[in-house]
Design an enzyme around this catalytic site. Structure first.
Site, PDB file in Angstrom:
ATOM      1  N   TYR A  75      74.259  35.534  65.917  1.00 23.07           N
ATOM      2  CA  TYR A  75      73.122  35.496  66.533  1.00 23.07           C
ATOM      3  C   TYR A  75      72.444  36.873  66.662  1.00 23.07           C
ATOM      4  O   TYR A  75      71.579  37.016  67.423  1.00 23.07           O
ATOM      5  CB  TYR A  75      73.245  34.956  67.830  1.00 23.07           C
ATOM      6  CG  TYR A  75      73.743  33.495  67.992  1.00 23.07           C
ATOM      7  CD1 TYR A  75      72.707  32.600  67.811  1.00 23.07           C
ATOM      8  CD2 TYR A  75      74.840  32.987  68.003  1.00 23.07           C
ATOM      9  CE1 TYR A  75      72.888  31.289  68.080  1.00 23.07           C
ATOM     10  CE2 TYR A  75      75.118  31.601  67.733  1.00 23.07           C
ATOM     11  CZ  TYR A  75      74.361  30.679  68.066  1.00 23.07           C
ATOM     12  OH  TYR A  75      74.571  29.319  68.118  1.00 23.07           O
ATOM     13  N   ASP A  76      73.222  37.668  66.014  1.00 25.13           N
ATOM     14  CA  ASP A  76      72.665  39.295  66.117  1.00 25.13           C
ATOM     15  C   ASP A  76      71.203  39.572  66.185  1.00 25.13           C
ATOM     16  O   ASP A  76      70.605  40.284  67.006  1.00 25.13           O
ATOM     17  CB  ASP A  76      73.409  40.219  65.290  1.00 25.13           C
ATOM     18  CG  ASP A  76      74.665  40.430  65.681  1.00 25.13           C
ATOM     19  OD1 ASP A  76      75.332  39.875  66.796  1.00 25.13           O
ATOM     20  OD2 ASP A  76      75.597  40.993  64.997  1.00 25.13           O
ATOM     21  N   HIS A 116      79.884  43.480  72.925  1.00 26.85           N
ATOM     22  CA  HIS A 116      80.980  42.733  73.804  1.00 26.85           C
ATOM     23  C   HIS A 116      82.179  42.727  73.121  1.00 26.85           C
ATOM     24  O   HIS A 116      83.158  42.865  73.747  1.00 26.85           O
ATOM     25  CB  HIS A 116      80.427  41.347  73.694  1.00 26.85           C
ATOM     26  CG  HIS A 116      80.051  40.889  72.288  1.00 26.85           C
ATOM     27  ND1 HIS A 116      79.028  41.504  71.670  1.00 26.85           N
ATOM     28  CD2 HIS A 116      80.535  39.666  71.715  1.00 26.85           C
ATOM     29  CE1 HIS A 116      78.928  40.443  70.311  1.00 26.85           C
ATOM     30  NE2 HIS A 116      79.855  39.441  70.657  1.00 26.85           N
ATOM     31  N   LYS A 155      76.284  49.505  66.830  1.00 27.85           N
ATOM     32  CA  LYS A 155      76.527  48.214  67.617  1.00 27.85           C
ATOM     33  C   LYS A 155      78.029  48.253  68.034  1.00 27.85           C
ATOM     34  O   LYS A 155      78.276  48.018  69.327  1.00 27.85           O
ATOM     35  CB  LYS A 155      76.497  47.097  66.799  1.00 27.85           C
ATOM     36  CG  LYS A 155      76.970  45.716  67.373  1.00 27.85           C
ATOM     37  CD  LYS A 155      76.954  44.369  66.377  1.00 27.85           C
ATOM     38  CE  LYS A 155      77.380  43.330  66.861  1.00 27.85           C
ATOM     39  NZ  LYS A 155      77.521  42.285  66.055  1.00 27.85           N
ATOM     40  N   ASP A 178      87.480  35.370  70.441  1.00 28.03           N
ATOM     41  CA  ASP A 178      86.820  34.161  70.637  1.00 28.03           C
ATOM     42  C   ASP A 178      85.247  34.611  71.175  1.00 28.03           C
ATOM     43  O   ASP A 178      85.653  35.154  72.439  1.00 28.03           O
ATOM     44  CB  ASP A 178      87.397  33.015  71.288  1.00 28.03           C
ATOM     45  CG  ASP A 178      86.456  31.534  71.320  1.00 28.03           C
ATOM     46  OD1 ASP A 178      86.671  31.018  69.888  1.00 28.03           O
ATOM     47  OD2 ASP A 178      86.014  31.238  72.245  1.00 28.03           O
ATOM     48  N   SER A 179      84.468  34.400  70.690  1.00 30.16           N
ATOM     49  CA  SER A 179      83.023  34.975  71.206  1.00 30.16           C
ATOM     50  C   SER A 179      82.037  33.939  71.134  1.00 30.16           C
ATOM     51  O   SER A 179      82.133  33.109  70.135  1.00 30.16           O
ATOM     52  CB  SER A 179      82.827  36.318  70.498  1.00 30.16           C
ATOM     53  OG  SER A 179      83.003  36.191  69.099  1.00 30.16           O
ATOM     54  N   LYS A 215      83.744  38.895  61.946  1.00 31.47           N
ATOM     55  CA  LYS A 215      84.938  39.312  63.095  1.00 31.47           C
ATOM     56  C   LYS A 215      85.876  40.209  62.570  1.00 31.47           C
ATOM     57  O   LYS A 215      86.217  41.289  62.984  1.00 31.47           O
ATOM     58  CB  LYS A 215      85.404  38.040  63.709  1.00 31.47           C
ATOM     59  CG  LYS A 215      84.297  37.110  64.686  1.00 31.47           C
ATOM     60  CD  LYS A 215      85.313  36.246  65.448  1.00 31.47           C
ATOM     61  CE  LYS A 215      84.347  35.330  66.278  1.00 31.47           C
ATOM     62  NZ  LYS A 215      85.009  34.289  67.012  1.00 31.47           N
ATOM     63  N   ASN A 240      86.809  34.265  59.906  1.00 34.26           N
ATOM     64  CA  ASN A 240      85.364  34.892  60.024  1.00 34.26           C
ATOM     65  C   ASN A 240      85.442  36.093  59.470  1.00 34.26           C
ATOM     66  O   ASN A 240      85.700  36.928  60.131  1.00 34.26           O
ATOM     67  CB  ASN A 240      84.866  34.569  61.595  1.00 34.26           C
ATOM     68  CG  ASN A 240      83.383  35.000  61.711  1.00 34.26           C
ATOM     69  OD1 ASN A 240      82.915  36.065  61.176  1.00 34.26           O
ATOM     70  ND2 ASN A 240      82.639  34.091  62.706  1.00 34.26           N
ATOM     71  N   SER A 248      91.804  35.581  62.460  1.00 31.13           N
ATOM     72  CA  SER A 248      90.530  34.909  62.032  1.00 31.13           C
ATOM     73  C   SER A 248      90.423  34.743  60.841  1.00 31.13           C
ATOM     74  O   SER A 248      90.711  35.496  59.861  1.00 31.13           O
ATOM     75  CB  SER A 248      89.682  35.901  62.599  1.00 31.13           C
ATOM     76  OG  SER A 248      88.329  35.349  62.407  1.00 31.13           O
TER      77      SER A 248
END
Length: 211
Positions: A159-160, A193, A180, A74-75, A18, A15, A13
């Site tokens: 989007y948290d 998730h 979290k 991937d999320s 992540k 990101n 990644s």
């Protein structure tokens, strides 16, 4: 199910959000971790039509380029009233700069335009572990919740701040990292998730840190 026996693992990644969460989950296990950025690997274009497709694409590209096992995620956010959107396009809803303030605003506007009052949603994460020989294992985690407005909190990423999981009065954006996604081996429940996908990955693929 193939076990991970190697000491060194690539986080496939670029990101930073992540990467931070995956490091939080992996660091206690004793693996030597490097990122795609550390190795100057190109970020592959996400051309898949599902989270699974894109997770496989990213993990396999990193594994083959580095000759090391690679772990990808991937999320995205799936909103029921928007027929599952933004889904695999969650980052793209933020425009070329992947600005999630823009993305969250778009979700809010489209829900207001849709007008049903249904705010149910879920976060989805698919983790893929790939080896240079092409073998892959996939793990999917989901957490149900609702979209809230205005955004609340500045923790996490993406989007948290607009996602409130079922059973909580706070958004992911208001939770500490440990609350979290701070799952650890032996802990029965995982909230996020990503932590739920990682728990399955740990239980089925990890042999623990290697000496």
């Amino acid at each position: 199910m193939r076990k991970l026996s190697e000491n060194r693992l690539v986080i496939a990644s670029h990101n930073q959000g992540k990467i931070r969460e995956l490091r939080d989950l992996l660091d206690p296990l004793g693996y030597e971790l490097v990122t795609a950025g550390d190795l100057n690997l190109e970020e592959p274009e996400e051309t898949g039509l599902t989270f699974e497709d894109n997770a496989k694409l990213k993990a396999l590209a990193a594994a083959k380029a580095s000759d090391l096992p690679a772990l990808s995620d991937d999320s995205g956010l799936s909103v029921d009233a928007l027929e599952g959107a933004p889904g695999i396009y969650s980052a793209r809803w933020g425009g070329p700069e992947k600005d999630f303030n823009i993305a969250m605003g778009r979700v809010h506007r489209e829900l207001e335009g849709e007008g049903s009052g249904n705010r149910t949603a879920r976060f989805v994460s698919v983790i893929c572990l790939a080896w240079p020989d092409g073998h892959m294992e996939l793990f999917r985690g989901e957490v149900e919740g609702a979209i809230v407005w205005p955004p609340r909190g500045n923790q996490g990423f993406g989007y948290d701040p607009v996602f409130q999981p079922i059973g909580f009065e706070t958004t992911f954006g208001q939770m500490s990292a440990d609350s979290k996604h701070g799952w650890k081996p032996g802990q029965e429940q995982a909230l996020s998730h990503r932590a739920r996908a990682f728990k399955m990955f740990f239980e089925q693929c990890l042999e623990g840190p290697q000496s």
